[in-house]
Write a protein that holds these residues in place. Structure first.
Motif, PDB file in Angstrom:
ATOM      1  N   ASP A 143       0.855  12.454  -1.603  1.00  0.00           N
ATOM      2  CA  ASP A 143      -0.615  12.432  -1.618  1.00  0.00           C
ATOM      3  C   ASP A 143      -1.187  12.670  -3.014  1.00  0.00           C
ATOM      4  N   ALA A 144      -0.424  13.362  -3.872  1.00  0.00           N
ATOM      5  CA  ALA A 144      -0.931  13.694  -5.206  1.00  0.00           C
ATOM      6  C   ALA A 144      -0.345  12.829  -6.310  1.00  0.00           C
ATOM      7  N   ILE A 145       0.774  12.154  -6.026  1.00  0.00           N
ATOM      8  CA  ILE A 145       1.466  11.356  -7.043  1.00  0.00           C
ATOM      9  C   ILE A 145       1.510   9.895  -6.608  1.00  0.00           C
ATOM     10  N   SER A 146       0.972   9.018  -7.444  1.00  0.00           N
ATOM     11  CA  SER A 146       1.049   7.583  -7.158  1.00  0.00           C
ATOM     12  C   SER A 146       1.782   6.879  -8.289  1.00  0.00           C
ATOM     13  N   VAL A 147       2.355   5.737  -7.968  1.00  0.00           N
ATOM     14  CA  VAL A 147       3.047   4.915  -8.962  1.00  0.00           C
ATOM     15  C   VAL A 147       2.318   3.578  -9.043  1.00  0.00           C
ATOM     16  N   TYR A 148       1.943   3.205 -10.261  1.00  0.00           N
ATOM     17  CA  TYR A 148       1.149   1.994 -10.476  1.00  0.00           C
ATOM     18  C   TYR A 148       1.938   0.996 -11.315  1.00  0.00           C
ATOM     19  N   ASP A 149       2.038  -0.221 -10.804  1.00  0.00           N
ATOM     20  CA  ASP A 149       2.674  -1.324 -11.531  1.00  0.00           C
ATOM     21  C   ASP A 149       1.576  -2.054 -12.297  1.00  0.00           C
ATOM     22  N   TYR A 150       1.553  -1.849 -13.615  1.00  0.00           N
ATOM     23  CA  TYR A 150       0.497  -2.443 -14.430  1.00  0.00           C
ATOM     24  C   TYR A 150       0.546  -3.964 -14.393  1.00  0.00           C
ATOM     25  N   PHE A 151       1.743  -4.528 -14.306  1.00  0.00           N
ATOM     26  CA  PHE A 151       1.893  -5.981 -14.406  1.00  0.00           C
ATOM     27  C   PHE A 151       1.523  -6.690 -13.107  1.00  0.00           C
ATOM     28  N   LYS A 152       1.679  -5.990 -11.987  1.00  0.00           N
ATOM     29  CA  LYS A 152       1.238  -6.552 -10.709  1.00  0.00           C
ATOM     30  C   LYS A 152      -0.141  -6.041 -10.326  1.00  0.00           C
ATOM     31  N   LYS A 153      -0.660  -5.125 -11.137  1.00  0.00           N
ATOM     32  CA  LYS A 153      -1.978  -4.527 -10.901  1.00  0.00           C
ATOM     33  C   LYS A 153      -2.066  -3.926  -9.495  1.00  0.00           C
ATOM     34  N   SER A 154      -1.047  -3.171  -9.120  1.00  0.00           N
ATOM     35  CA  SER A 154      -1.049  -2.602  -7.767  1.00  0.00           C
ATOM     36  C   SER A 154      -0.386  -1.231  -7.714  1.00  0.00           C
ATOM     37  N   ILE A 155      -0.927  -0.397  -6.826  1.00  0.00           N
ATOM     38  CA  ILE A 155      -0.309   0.885  -6.529  1.00  0.00           C
ATOM     39  C   ILE A 155       0.761   0.644  -5.466  1.00  0.00           C
ATOM     40  N   ILE A 156       1.925   1.220  -5.660  1.00  0.00           N
ATOM     41  CA  ILE A 156       3.035   1.021  -4.732  1.00  0.00           C
ATOM     42  C   ILE A 156       2.898   1.984  -3.558  1.00  0.00           C
ATOM     43  N   SER A 157       2.942   1.441  -2.351  1.00  0.00           N
ATOM     44  CA  SER A 157       2.743   2.249  -1.151  1.00  0.00           C
ATOM     45  C   SER A 157       4.071   2.567  -0.470  1.00  0.00           C
ATOM     46  N   ILE A 158       4.016   3.507   0.464  1.00  0.00           N
ATOM     47  CA  ILE A 158       5.194   3.840   1.265  1.00  0.00           C
ATOM     48  C   ILE A 158       5.637   2.617   2.058  1.00  0.00           C
ATOM     49  N   GLU A 159       4.678   1.825   2.506  1.00  0.00           N
ATOM     50  CA  GLU A 159       4.989   0.602   3.251  1.00  0.00           C
ATOM     51  C   GLU A 159       5.707  -0.413   2.356  1.00  0.00           C
ATOM     52  N   ASP A 160       5.315  -0.484   1.087  1.00  0.00           N
ATOM     53  CA  ASP A 160       5.977  -1.372   0.134  1.00  0.00           C
ATOM     54  C   ASP A 160       7.452  -0.994  -0.010  1.00  0.00           C
ATOM     55  N   ILE A 161       7.713   0.314  -0.042  1.00  0.00           N
ATOM     56  CA  ILE A 161       9.087   0.805  -0.193  1.00  0.00           C
ATOM     57  C   ILE A 161       9.931   0.389   1.005  1.00  0.00           C
ATOM     58  N   LYS A 162       9.389   0.603   2.186  1.00  0.00           N
ATOM     59  CA  LYS A 162      10.110   0.250   3.411  1.00  0.00           C
ATOM     60  C   LYS A 162      10.374  -1.252   3.461  1.00  0.00           C
ATOM     61  N   SER A 163       9.394  -2.034   3.062  1.00  0.00           N
ATOM     62  CA  SER A 163       9.537  -3.487   3.075  1.00  0.00           C
ATOM     63  C   SER A 163      10.572  -3.967   2.060  1.00  0.00           C
ATOM     64  N   ARG A 164      10.598  -3.330   0.916  1.00  0.00           N
ATOM     65  CA  ARG A 164      11.492  -3.758  -0.170  1.00  0.00           C
ATOM     66  C   ARG A 164      12.940  -3.328   0.062  1.00  0.00           C
ATOM     67  N   PHE A 165      13.144  -2.094   0.553  1.00  0.00           N
ATOM     68  CA  PHE A 165      14.499  -1.549   0.627  1.00  0.00           C
ATOM     69  C   PHE A 165      15.027  -1.389   2.055  1.00  0.00           C
ATOM     70  N   SER A 166      14.155  -1.513   3.041  1.00  0.00           N
ATOM     71  CA  SER A 166      14.527  -1.338   4.454  1.00  0.00           C
ATOM     72  C   SER A 166      15.112   0.040   4.743  1.00  0.00           C
ATOM     73  N   VAL A 167      14.678   1.026   3.981  1.00  0.00           N
ATOM     74  CA  VAL A 167      14.985   2.431   4.280  1.00  0.00           C
ATOM     75  C   VAL A 167      13.704   3.227   4.043  1.00  0.00           C
ATOM     76  N   THR A 168      13.635   4.407   4.634  1.00  0.00           N
ATOM     77  CA  THR A 168      12.455   5.243   4.423  1.00  0.00           C
ATOM     78  C   THR A 168      12.477   5.838   3.022  1.00  0.00           C
ATOM     79  N   GLN A 169      11.304   6.200   2.528  1.00  0.00           N
ATOM     80  CA  GLN A 169      11.196   6.738   1.169  1.00  0.00           C
ATOM     81  C   GLN A 169      12.101   7.947   0.962  1.00  0.00           C
ATOM     82  N   SER A 170      12.204   8.813   1.956  1.00  0.00           N
ATOM     83  CA  SER A 170      12.985  10.043   1.820  1.00  0.00           C
ATOM     84  C   SER A 170      14.479   9.784   1.643  1.00  0.00           C
ATOM     85  N   LYS A 171      14.910   8.555   1.949  1.00  0.00           N
ATOM     86  CA  LYS A 171      16.340   8.232   1.863  1.00  0.00           C
ATOM     87  C   LYS A 171      16.674   7.286   0.704  1.00  0.00           C
ATOM     88  N   LEU A 172      15.716   7.049  -0.183  1.00  0.00           N
ATOM     89  CA  LEU A 172      15.941   6.115  -1.279  1.00  0.00           C
ATOM     90  C   LEU A 172      17.109   6.525  -2.171  1.00  0.00           C
TER      91      LEU A 172
END
Length: 256
Positions: A143-172
């Protein structure tokens, strides 16, 4: 409300520099100047977008603990172009031109420094934006820390992580420790690829329970048992440290 902007300096600089990188020496100085201007413009845009009250651009130190812990770490990575390396001070000036200080640790990697700053800021109820395309920061998102991709102009969401890696954020981190990370020459467990790692982590929360699971195929179980030490090594390598001695406080990096 304080907002902290943490820029992964070389991640931003190298990607900007790589655009139309000249081959001949004659054009190099002009390209450095143009790249500095783009970095300055990017930083100004990031300050505006985040409403940052505090900011720092963090560079990499020389040969962090990972290189000593695992000598093959990043061994196949292409070195920074020499002309760019010789002119990094000009990029520090570009950051300074828009009121952002640079931090050059002696040995620590920018990733560990940024993770430490982000977690300390979050603990002090300071919102933080990390600017990087490095996937290693994704486990920090909350909730306090976000990651921003300047080149895609987007904040990376928890849903993005699940979609990209098919694992939950806590297990990355466990995912990368199992399957390895070729971009950083982190070995993972030999014979355990992405798909197997995803299947194991869908059922298990730690390595020990994978070893005890009677339903894991014998071939996969044998690979886990044989690769246990590589898993431990890989997990240490992919986990960002959050306890780096920084040597400055929030007030020292207020945007001027």
């Amino acid at each position: 409300m304080n907002n902290l902007l943490l820029i992964d300096a070389l991640n931003l600089i190298r990607r900007i520099y790589a655009v139309n990188e000249p081959k001949g020496n004659k054009e190099q100085e002009a390209h450095i100047k143009a790249s500095c201007l783009r970095v300055e413009q990017a930083t100004r845009s990031l300050l505006r977008k985040t409403g940052a009250t505090h900011a720092v651009a963090v560079f990499d130190g020389d040969k962090s603990w990972r290189y000593h812990f695992y000598p093959k770490y990043k061994i196949s990575r292409q070195p920074m172009p020499e002309f760019l390396n010789q002119n990094l001070d000009k990029f520090s000036e570009a950051f300074a031109n828009v009121g952002v200080k640079s931090f050059n640790p002696e040995h620590d990697e920018a990733d560990d420094v940024i993770a430490t700053l982000a977690c300390k800021a979050a603990a002090a109820n300071v919102n933080c934006t990390i600017v990087s395309t490095d996937k290693g920061f994704l486990p920090l998102i909350n909730d306090a820390i976000s990651v921003y991709d300047y080149f895609k102009k987007s904040i990376i969401s928890i849903e993005d992580i699940k979609s990209r890696f098919s694992v939950t954020q806590s297990k990355l981190e466990m995912f990368w420790a199992l399957s390895g990370d070729k971009t950083n020459d982190i070995p993972g467990v030999t014979g355990v690829g992405v798909k197997t790692a995803q299947e194991l982590l869908a059922k298990h929360d730690d390595f020990e329970s994978m070893l005890k699971d009677e339903t894991v195929k014998p071939a996969a179980k044998a690979k886990l048992e044989a690769g246990a030490s590589d898993y431990v090594t890989s997990l240490a390598l992919v986990t960002l440290r959050r306890d780096i001695e920084i040597g400055f406080s929030l007030k020292d990096i207020r945007v001027v």
